[in-house]
Design an enzyme around this catalytic site. Structure first.
Site, short mmCIF file in Angstrom:
data_model
loop_
_atom_site.label_atom_id
_atom_site.label_comp_id
_atom_site.label_asym_id
_atom_site.label_seq_id
_atom_site.Cartn_x
_atom_site.Cartn_y
_atom_site.Cartn_z
N LYS A 1 50.79 91.04 34.89
CA LYS A 1 51.08 89.66 35.08
C LYS A 1 50.32 89.59 36.98
CE LYS A 1 53.77 89.78 31.23
NZ LYS A 1 54.83 89.03 31.08
N HIS B 1 52.16 92.80 30.21
CA HIS B 1 52.03 92.68 28.23
C HIS B 1 51.66 93.39 28.39
CE1 HIS B 1 51.62 90.15 25.08
NE2 HIS B 1 50.38 90.62 24.55
P1 GDP Z 1 56.98 91.24 25.29
O1 GDP Z 1 56.26 91.63 24.50
O2 GDP Z 1 57.83 92.77 26.12
O3 GDP Z 1 56.68 90.87 26.70
O4 GDP Z 1 58.04 90.21 24.79
P2 GDP Z 1 58.10 88.35 24.01
O5 GDP Z 1 57.00 88.54 23.16
O6 GDP Z 1 59.31 88.66 23.32
O7 GDP Z 1 57.77 87.84 25.27
C1 GDP Z 1 56.36 87.21 25.61
C2 GDP Z 1 57.22 86.68 27.24
O8 GDP Z 1 57.55 84.95 27.75
C3 GDP Z 1 57.99 87.99 28.24
O9 GDP Z 1 57.15 88.72 28.23
C4 GDP Z 1 58.23 87.12 29.47
O10 GDP Z 1 57.33 86.77 30.49
C5 GDP Z 1 58.98 85.62 28.46
N1 GDP Z 1 60.31 86.05 28.84
C6 GDP Z 1 60.96 86.27 26.74
N2 GDP Z 1 62.20 86.02 27.40
C7 GDP Z 1 62.81 85.24 27.82
C8 GDP Z 1 63.16 84.21 28.16
O11 GDP Z 1 64.17 85.11 27.59
N3 GDP Z 1 62.82 84.40 29.30
C9 GDP Z 1 61.88 83.91 30.15
N4 GDP Z 1 62.17 83.05 31.01
N5 GDP Z 1 61.19 84.15 30.11
C10 GDP Z 1 61.34 84.76 28.61
#
Ligand code: GDP
Length: 137
Positions: free
Chosen positions: A9, A115
């Protein structure tokens, strides 16, 4: 052989740790089948993260993902999807295991360095989003 999509990222690209992160993948036995540095457009980021478009953090996530270039890669190897998720660590770097990419290079849940596809089905969709077949070799 499994394939999965990785994105380094904008925060990690700006910190100049692209090589260090790619080394984590190779040192864990994953092969880089494709890689490129690109600047996402707003439409790209909205489409890529469409699954999150109802979440409160969607706009912040899109703005962050277009705040600078990213490095997208296809990682290949045995259990590549799960292995990459393990190397990445938890979404929130404060909760990520020591020695994971997010524990070592990420600052916050928004700016969390990497990611990785979270299922084989999504890996295929995400790889097709960024790469043509001839780029995978
Ligand atoms: P990942 O698979 O670990 O990347 O997580 P997710 O698919 O759940 O979320 C995608 C991306 O959204 C994450 O990598 C974070 O950058 C962002 N994100 C997820 N949850 C949150 C949150 O509660 N707050 C904020 N600001 N960003 C979030």
């Amino acid at each position: 052989m499994e394939q999965t999509l990785s994105i380094i990222k904008p925060d990690a690209v700006a910190k100049n740790v692209v090589g260090k992160i790619l080394d984590r993948f190779e040192s864990a036995g994953l092969r880089i089948a494709a890689t490129k540095k690109i600047q996402l457009s707003k439409a790209d980021a909205q489409a890529f993260y469409a699954v999150h478009n109802q979440r409160p953090f969607f706009n912040d996530l899109v703005e962050f993902m277009i705040s600078g270039p990213v490095v997208v890669s296809v990682l290949e190897g045995e259990n590549a999807m799960a292995k990459n998720r393990e190397l990445m660590g938890a979404t929130n770097p404060q909760e990520a295991e020591p020695g994971t990419i997010r524990a070592d290079f990420a600052d916050s849940i928004d700016a969390n360095a990497v990611h990785g596809s979270d299922s084989l089905e999504n890996a295929k969709i995400e790889i097709d989003f960024f790469f043509a077949q001839r780029e995978l070799c």
